[in-house]
Design a protein around this motif. Structure first.
Motif, PDB file in Angstrom:
ATOM      1  N   LYS A   1     -60.029  51.279  19.600  1.00  0.00           N
ATOM      2  CA  LYS A   1     -59.358  51.165  18.375  1.00  0.00           C
ATOM      3  C   LYS A   1     -58.054  51.112  18.380  1.00  0.00           C
TER       4      LYS A   1
ATOM      5  N   GLU B   1     -56.753  47.842  18.687  1.00  0.00           N
ATOM      6  CA  GLU B   1     -56.986  46.886  17.430  1.00  0.00           C
ATOM      7  C   GLU B   1     -55.789  47.301  16.438  1.00  0.00           C
ATOM      8  N   ASN B   2     -55.383  48.677  16.375  1.00  0.00           N
ATOM      9  CA  ASN B   2     -54.439  49.153  15.506  1.00  0.00           C
ATOM     10  C   ASN B   2     -53.098  48.629  16.097  1.00  0.00           C
TER      11      ASN B   2
ATOM     12  N   SER C   1     -59.599  54.421  13.488  1.00  0.00           N
ATOM     13  CA  SER C   1     -59.189  53.075  13.601  1.00  0.00           C
ATOM     14  C   SER C   1     -57.716  53.264  13.318  1.00  0.00           C
TER      15      SER C   1
END
Length: 659
Positions: free
Chosen positions: A50, A53-54, A392
């Motif tokens: 996560k 992705e951030n 996230s």
């Protein structure tokens, strides 16, 4: 073309090279670290997570900002650049005239503070790589761990990959606060009005102590560092310069346990600043650094002056002034005025979880900490804000403004729990609480001896008895007038290099010359009625601006304040508070606009309340000063009386119009 293909090929075979994270930027004690190795490990360990992705979202956001800025720069013609260079030269001369070399500022920074305190408490940790924090997140690392690339704000599992022998120690803020208080007692001996920047750093104006004791700056600095060590057993580093901005840079040069002095001489300052990397300056972060490098090819502070024309053309006035000031080596020199605290907050980071019981425990801890901090300063607050960071890495804030202020941990917990409950179920990795809108009343109520209640407007059935104080009643009303400025969005300000700004005036009862006078007054004012700094948009590229109107749209509605607008500077930065949100964050932008609108409405309500509490004579003077009063107010019709029923109008006096 060949260079571009070579770069693309290199990126595909070595993807970590284009993966920019905060962990690859050197801190004190990381000079000999293999940055490529650290970058590769961070990439491999975080890929698919996560966090990864951030980081990709943030990377895409940064690239979008860079492309937007490149597009804005491409629109500038040679004549435009020449014009803005003249504007920049004038501003450089004005800022240079403010240079003050009469003060001597010292910035003291404790060395790896949290880690040093833990080592002091447990001597067995000395000489071993150690980090304060958890596998989820590290607060700081000692210098032995930094040699491996381990640093603050790094997830612990990545740190373990870089340094398998790393020892983790949990945080203990009570212990850190205790040692911080000891250092501050030493600071007070040299500057009673020192500025504490955090638990482990502070700014001191040592001008007077040097004169009074007739000793050199170097001697005072060395003595202060020795006294800190005697009081705490901890070492610190110091930087001395003519202003705070440079003093902070200097304190990092000879870390750990060292000091660096920059003379109060303009030539020495310009030499020092010329080769200084822009990232060394506080206020220039990763995104700004990449924009300056990738768009304007700016790497050192000297480059900032050479490219100053672009700042005046493409950035806000405050940002342009900041960059130019950095290029000149200018910073704060005067002692900041004491300001009342605007907010107080606490937050805690933990491993991502959906455990609602755990969330409640954290809220209890934060409520108690926040309540204790407020009690220490004798404050009560009305607005409680809950901050959440999801698994996230998305950050959400939810706020609640109460009619009466509070301070007890029980009350804070009750309202915080309601805010959190509305977000459940959710997976979180951070919870924070912030209190704002303070007042210092001991009982926590917004006490106001002039506050009126309904009883002031109600009279008994006998019309001869009137409980309303006529001194506070309004005799007549007025319609408020507005002046609006209008900017044609299709107009290209870069094609007009003069200083004129076309304005269209909407006249609501004002004569033309009166409305223009008000416009000129507003234009020449540096601050608006609510104390929010405003900047003229004159000569700015309108493509950079996105405006959200806060004015009332309903027919007949009016405001007692000048019209305000939220503007997204460069299409990403809020002009009112400086927060940055990309154009694609539509919901977040709307929430942000709603926040400022609510804030504005609250200020209007408070202003209206203050107006109603003025004596009649003062209120009449204010009304007479406003042009375009209404011809009068229609009288309320009396309700027809039926039989023995008393009409409701009989219970209210004429002063009820003030409601």
């Amino acid at each position: 073309m060949a260079k571009s293909e070579e770069t693309s090929s290199s990126s595909s075979s070595r993807p970590w090279e284009s993966y920019h994270t905060v962990y690859t930027n050197a801190k004190a004690g990381m000079d000999g670290v293999d940055k490529e190795k650290v970058q590769r490990v961070v990439y491999e360990m975080s890929k698919g997570s996560k966090y990864f992705e951030n980081e990709e979202r943030k990377e895409a956001y940064m690239k979008q900002k860079i492309e937007n800025m490149r597009a804005q720069r491409a629109k500038l013609k040679p004549a435009d650049i020449s014009h803005y260079q003249r504007v920049a030269d004038k501003r450089i001369a004005e800022l240079e005239a403010t240079r003050d070399l009469t003060r001597t500022w010292l910035h003291v920074d404790m060395d790896a503070f949290y880690a040093a305190v833990e080592t002091l408490s447990n001597p067995s940790l000395k000489g071993r790589p150690m980090a304060v924090g958890t596998m989820s997140m590290i607060s700081t690392a000692n210098y032995e761990a930094r040699k491996f690339g381990v640093r603050a704000a790094m997830p612990g599992f990545i740190a373990c990959k870089l340094c398998p022998e790393l020892i983790f120690v949990p945080t203990d803020f009570k212990k850190y606060t205790y040692y911080s208080d000891l250092t501050r007692k030493v600071f007070q001996e040299y500057d009673p009005n020192f500025m504490a920047a955090s638990l482990d750093e502070a700014y001191l104006d040592i001008t007077n102590v040097c004169k009074e004791r007739d000793i050199t700056v170097a001697e005072v600095t060395e003595e202060l560092r020795q006294n800190v060590y005697k009081a705490t057993g901890l070492t610190c580093s110091a930087g001395v310069a003519p202003n705070r901005l440079l003093a902070k840079v200097c304190s990092d040069i000879n870390k750990p346990n060292g000091q660096f002095l920059l003379p109060n001489d303009r030539a020495a300052i310009m030499t020092f600043i010329s080769s200084l990397p822009i990232r060394k300056i506080g206020g220039i972060g990763k995104v700004t650094e990449h924009i300056l490098k990738d768009v304007f090819e700016i790497k050192t502070c000297e480059d900032l002056l050479q490219k100053s024309s672009f700042f005046c053309a493409l950035f806000s006035p405050s940002s342009a002034d900041f960059f130019i000031s950095v290029g000149l080596g200018l910073g704060g020199t005067d002692a900041p005025q004491v300001r009342s605290r605007k907010s107080m907050s606490n937050e805690r980071t933990f491993s991502a979880t959906k455990d609602e019981t755990f969330f409640h425990q954290k809220l209890v801890e934060l409520s108690e900490m926040l309540s204790a901090d407020m009690e220490k300063e004798g404050l009560h607050g009305r607005t409680l804000t809950l901050k959440l960071k999801t698994a996230s890495f998305e950050v959400k804030t939810r706020a609640l403004t109460l009619q009466s202020s509070l301070r007890s941990s029980k009350d804070i917990l009750k309202h915080a729990s309601k805010l959190l409950k509305a977000e459940l179920p959710v997976s979180l990795r951070l919870i924070g609480l912030r209190m704002s809108h303070f007042n210092e009343d001991k009982d926590g109520t917004l006490s106001d001896p002039t506050q009126r209640t309904l009883l002031n407007y109600i009279k008994p059935g006998d019309d001869n008895t009137n409980l309303v104080d006529d001194e506070h009643s309004d005799v007549k009303d007025h319609s408020e007038s507005h002046c609006y400025t209008y900017t044609n969005p299709s107009r290209d300000p870069l094609s007009e290099l003069n200083d004129n700004n076309e304005q269209v005036v909407e006249d609501n009862g004002l004569e033309d010359h009166e409305c223009k006078d008000q416009l000129n007054a507003v234009k020449s004012s540096e601050f608006d009625a609510q104390g929010i700094e405003t900047h003229s948009l004159e000569g700015r590229n309108q493509d950079q601006l996105t405006m959200i109107d806060f004015s009332e749209k309903e027919t007949g509605s009016s405001s007692s304040h000048d019209k305000e607008a939220l503007i997204w500077l460069e299409d990403y930065k809020c002009s009112l508070c400086g927060v940055e949100l990309p154009p694609s964050f539509l919901e977040e932008r709307q929430e942000h606009a709603d926040f400022h609108l609510a804030e504005k409405m609250q200020m209007e309500e408070e202003s209206a309340h203050a107006y109603r509490n003025l004596p009649l004579k003062n209120r009449m003077r204010q009304k007479e000063a406003v042009v375009g009063q209404s011809k009068g107010r229609k009288k309320l019709k009396q309700s027809p009386s039926n039989g023995k029923h008393i009409p409701i109008d009989a219970f209210f006096s004429k002063a009820s119009h003030n409601l």
